[in-house]
Structure formats: structure tokens, C-alpha cells
Scaffold this motif. Structure first.
Motif, mmCIF file in Angstrom:
data_model
loop_
_atom_site.group_PDB
_atom_site.id
_atom_site.type_symbol
_atom_site.label_atom_id
_atom_site.label_comp_id
_atom_site.label_asym_id
_atom_site.label_seq_id
_atom_site.Cartn_x
_atom_site.Cartn_y
_atom_site.Cartn_z
ATOM 1 N N HIS A 165 -21.924 -18.458 -6.482
ATOM 2 C CA HIS A 165 -20.573 -19.047 -6.569
ATOM 3 C C HIS A 165 -19.641 -18.045 -7.240
ATOM 4 C CE1 HIS A 165 -17.977 -22.851 -7.493
ATOM 5 N NE2 HIS A 165 -17.234 -21.774 -7.714
ATOM 6 N N HIS A 187 -15.488 -16.042 -6.899
ATOM 7 C CA HIS A 187 -14.165 -15.892 -6.271
ATOM 8 C C HIS A 187 -13.723 -14.464 -6.597
ATOM 9 C CE1 HIS A 187 -13.534 -20.443 -6.283
ATOM 10 N NE2 HIS A 187 -14.416 -20.326 -7.254
ATOM 11 N N LYS A 227 -15.886 -16.621 -2.133
ATOM 12 C CA LYS A 227 -15.042 -17.634 -1.491
ATOM 13 C C LYS A 227 -13.658 -17.073 -1.183
ATOM 14 C CE LYS A 227 -17.333 -21.021 -4.447
ATOM 15 N NZ LYS A 227 -18.276 -21.668 -3.555
ATOM 16 N N HIS A 238 -16.542 -28.119 -4.847
ATOM 17 C CA HIS A 238 -16.222 -28.064 -6.277
ATOM 18 C C HIS A 238 -15.942 -29.510 -6.676
ATOM 19 C CE1 HIS A 238 -15.351 -23.852 -5.368
ATOM 20 N NE2 HIS A 238 -15.047 -23.603 -6.618
ATOM 21 N N HIS A 279 -20.065 -27.255 -10.371
ATOM 22 C CA HIS A 279 -19.406 -27.633 -11.642
ATOM 23 C C HIS A 279 -20.137 -28.834 -12.260
ATOM 24 C CE1 HIS A 279 -16.143 -24.824 -11.949
ATOM 25 N NE2 HIS A 279 -15.773 -25.070 -10.710
ATOM 26 N N ASP A 302 -19.160 -18.032 -11.247
ATOM 27 C CA ASP A 302 -17.840 -18.559 -10.906
ATOM 28 C C ASP A 302 -16.778 -17.473 -11.112
ATOM 29 O OD1 ASP A 302 -15.906 -20.350 -10.049
ATOM 30 O OD2 ASP A 302 -15.714 -21.371 -11.977
#
Ligand SMILES: [Zn+2]
Length: 405
Positions: free
Chosen positions: A68, A70, A137, A241, A264, A316
Motif C-alpha cells: 500500500h 502512494h 496507487k 481505504h 487502515h 502507506d
């Protein structure tokens, strides 16, 4: 038996069924990109190997997986970091045009080449810790063209790095400013324009999954459902999410649609668990985001454990709530802040992370037939991987049977 590479005199942490499964004096034979044999050195059949590596007691784990992130974005959010330290709330910052929309505006202006160039050092930081697979992502374009440019940037990163990149389409990351008063029209955009378009992209840029942020400040359960049902019609696996700031029921919705993972989950409750169990949906916990946000609420780890929901751990990595590019740090925080054992933390970045990407048939454990993604660590115990903060034990990486370092 013929092999391209034979690792011997190694201690092997197989992570089969999410347990260390330690083999004290072992060997691994690799043929092409795959593991051909693994077991006790004493039981090793006669191997005609092109290349041999004597591990001298090094510990071998599966290649680590950050499931996960970004990590493709433009712009800089340090001013917001300073403001928040002074007590400004996320809402106040957003009203001044900061927050996620500042990243979106900068990302929309960037070419795929520029986005890839900015992401390269971040990816390199992850890879320097034994990470061999990274999920990335979209979600900072929030317009079709800009979202596609993020996918193109991922393809560029995949070309110059041996790392495996899993592409997730997250146009439903936030409601863009221009749709703030008519969010359903943005959902229409995603459902009727974006998803049909990205479903037809060539294989090197087509996303591997579709994700949405189901939360009060993002998309409602009903809006998320519309997006997910459309995504499923195009054949995309789902991720969500959910339950980060409140319990809306996004995790149960996604699991009811057979989502790969729900991520999460600070506000997940017992009622959400049975549907996750039935679907085999992985709980992806993101301790670095919880740390940055100084969130007091913890995901219900005991409940997840009791129901044998697989728990994955990820960074994350993102510019707003988790500028963390260290999966080993996330493992440490999973132990310290969430109460995982080091064994659970390692399962969270190997087998369970592979499941969160739908790739457990190929990645995440050391077993015959699996892809030879391995890390040889100079450590005495596997718990050392969760133990340090800001220190990476010396290691060598093998990706698809090729020794990288
Ligand atoms: Zn995220």
C-alpha cells in the motif's frame, strides 16, 4: 537435478502459512525465476548448479512486499506538516487550498517522465531494505488524463527497476475541488468514463486493481458501491481505504464484493469481521499513517487475530499523512504501536502482503514453484527485522532468480 543458482548454508524463514517455519541449515535451488527445491541441506539431492552462493549462516526471507503506497506524486507538503505541528486541523489546511488538493494540482501539471523522476528516489529507499514488490496507487490526478499519466509513470519505474510494481487505480481518492458541490457527478465520471477507458489500456499500464477511499471526507458507502460494482464489471479486483477516521462500513461493503484487502481499519468493529473472513479479505494496517496523524484509536488486532483474518503491514508512503519510505520502520511500528509480534509483522510484509495483492500463488513464501524473490540478511534472528529503527541490516536481494546486490 539441474539449477541455475544454489543457495546453501543458509537459515531459511519460509513464511509458509505466515509462520517463520525456520530451517536451520538449509538450501534453496533456483531454476530460472523460480524456486525448484527448498529444505534441509542434509536432504539436498545432487544438484548440478551453474552458480552457488554459500550463505555462511545468513538468514533468507521472502522478498519484502509493500502492499500500500502512494509514492508517485508532485509537490511538497512540509508547510502543512509545520502548520499541523502548530495545531492547525486538516480541515483548516484544506480550506486554504492545502492538503491533498495541493498534491493533486502539482501532480496534474507534471508529465509522466517528471512523476517517474520524482518517485525514483522514494522507490529506491524502499528497495534498499529488501523490498522486491511494491503496490502504487494513482489518486493524485482525479481526472482521466492525469490518472493515466500516473499509470504511465509506474510503467516507467517498472522498466528501470527489477522491482515488481502492482498498479492500483484510485481515482476515488478524494472528491476534486471542481466537483465539491456535486460529488455524484464525479462518481458518474469514474463509472461511465474513467473505468471503461482504463479497462482498455495496454497491459503494461492497465491497473491491476481498483481502490476507493470510503470515508466522511471522501466517498460514501453508496458512492463506493457504485464504483466497485462498475470496477467488477470490468474485471478489476478491489481494494478499499476504510474505517480510518470513522466506521462507515466500507470494509464490509468491499469484502462483500470479494475485495483483496481493506486498508487502515482503525475503526473496524466486530460486526465487520465475518464478511471479511468469508471473503478472505486481508486487513492491511498502516501504522506510519496512524503515527503521523497522532491517531489514538488502534485497529482491532486481537479481533482480527481471533478470527484468523490475515494482517498485512504497509508504509502507506504518501506526502500528506505518511511520508514514510521504510517498510522496516512500518514493521517496527506495527509491533510497538499495534502490538503485533515480529513474526506477524514479517508475515504482514511477505505472505499476507502477497495475498493483499492477489499474488500469493506466486509471491510471499519460500516454497517450490514460487518466484525466487529472496533476501539474504546478515542477522541472527528474524525478529531483528522489526527490532531496529533507522538501521537496515546488511543484505543481498534476489529478484526472479537474479542476484541484484
Ligand atoms: Zn492510502
Amino acid at each position: 537435478m539441474k539449477a541455475d543458482l544454489l543457495l546453501h548454508d543458509v537459515r531459511i524463514v519460509t513464511m509458509v502459512r505466515g509462520r517463520y517455519g525456520l530451517i536451520q541449515r538449509g538450501a534453496i535451488a533456483i531454476s530460472g525465476a523460480h524456486i525448484a527445491w527448498v529444505g534441509e541441506l542434509a536432504a539436498l539431492p545432487n544438484v548440478d548448479a551453474r552458480k552457488r552462493i554459500a550463505g555462511r549462516g545468513q538468514l533468507v526471507t521472502p522478498g519484502l512486499i509493500d502492499c500500500h503506497t502512494h509514492l508517485i506524486y508532485a509537490g511538497n507538503r512540509t508547510a502543512e506538516f509545520e502548520e499541523r505541528l502548530q495545531g492547525a486541523t486538516y480541515e483548516e489546511i484544506a480550506q486554504r487550498g492545502g492538503g491533498i488538493m495541493s498534491t493533486v494540482l502539482a501532480t496534474r501539471r507534471a508529465s509522466p517522465e517528471a512523476l517517474a523522476a520524482m518517485a525514483r528516489p522514494r522507490l529506491r529507499a524502499l528497495l534498499s531494505e529488501g523490498v522486491t514488490t511494491v503496490e502504487i496507487k494513482t489518486g493524485y490526478g482525479l481526472q482521466l488524463d492525469a490518472e493515466v499519466r500516473m499509470l504511465e509513470a509506474m510503467a516507467m519505474l517498472a522498466e528501470d527497476h527489477p522491482v515488481e510494481i502492482f498498479r492500483t487505480f484510485l481515482a476515488a481518492h478524494a472528491i476534486p475541488t471542481e466537483y465539491r458541490r456535486r460529488p455524484d457527478e464525479y462518481v458518474d465520471q469514474i463509472v461511465h468514463t474513467m473505468l471503461p477507458h482504463i479497462a482498455e489500456l495496454p497491459p503494461e499500464v492497465r491497473p491491476d486493481a481498483v481502490d476507493a477511499y470510503c470515508e466522511g471526507i471522501a466517498f460514501s458507502v453508496e458512492q463506493t458501491r457504485r464504483i466497485f460494482e462498475a470496477a467488477r464489471e470490468h474485471g478489476f479486483p478491489l481494494k478499499v481505504h476504510a474505517e480510518q477516521l470513522s466506521n462507515l462500513g466500507g470494509a464490509a461493503l468491499a469484502a462483500g464484493l470479494n475485495a483483496l484487502s481493506a486498508d487502515h481499519l482503525e475503526y473496524l468493529d466486530a460486526l465487520d469481521i465475518p464478511v471479511m473472513m468469508r471473503a478472505g479479505t486481508v486487513a492491511v494496517l498502516l501504522p506510519c499513517a496512524l503515527y503521523y496523524l497522532r491517531e489514538g484509536r488502534r485497529p482491532p488486532v486481537d479481533l482480527l487475530r481471533r478470527r484468523a483474518i490475515p494482517i498485512a503491514i504497509a508504509t502507506d508512503a504518501n506526502p500528506g499523512t505518511s511520508p514514510c519510505f521504510s517498510l522496516l520502520t512500518a514493521m517496527n511500528m506495527a509491533c510497538i504501536l499495534l502490538g503485533l509480534t515480529p513474526e506477524e509483522a514479517l508475515a504482514g510484509v511477505t505472505l499476507h502482503a502477497a495475498r493483499a495483492l492477489g499474488r500469493a500463488n506466486r509471491l510471499g513464501t519460500i516454497e517450490p514453484g514460487k518466484q525466487a524473490d529472496l533476501v539474504l540478511w546478515d542477522v541472527e534472528t528474524p525478529a531483528e527485522l522489526s527490532y531496529y529503527l533507522g538501521y537496515t541490516p546488511k543484505h543481498r536481494v534476489i529478484k526472479r532468480g537474479v542476484v541484484l546486490s
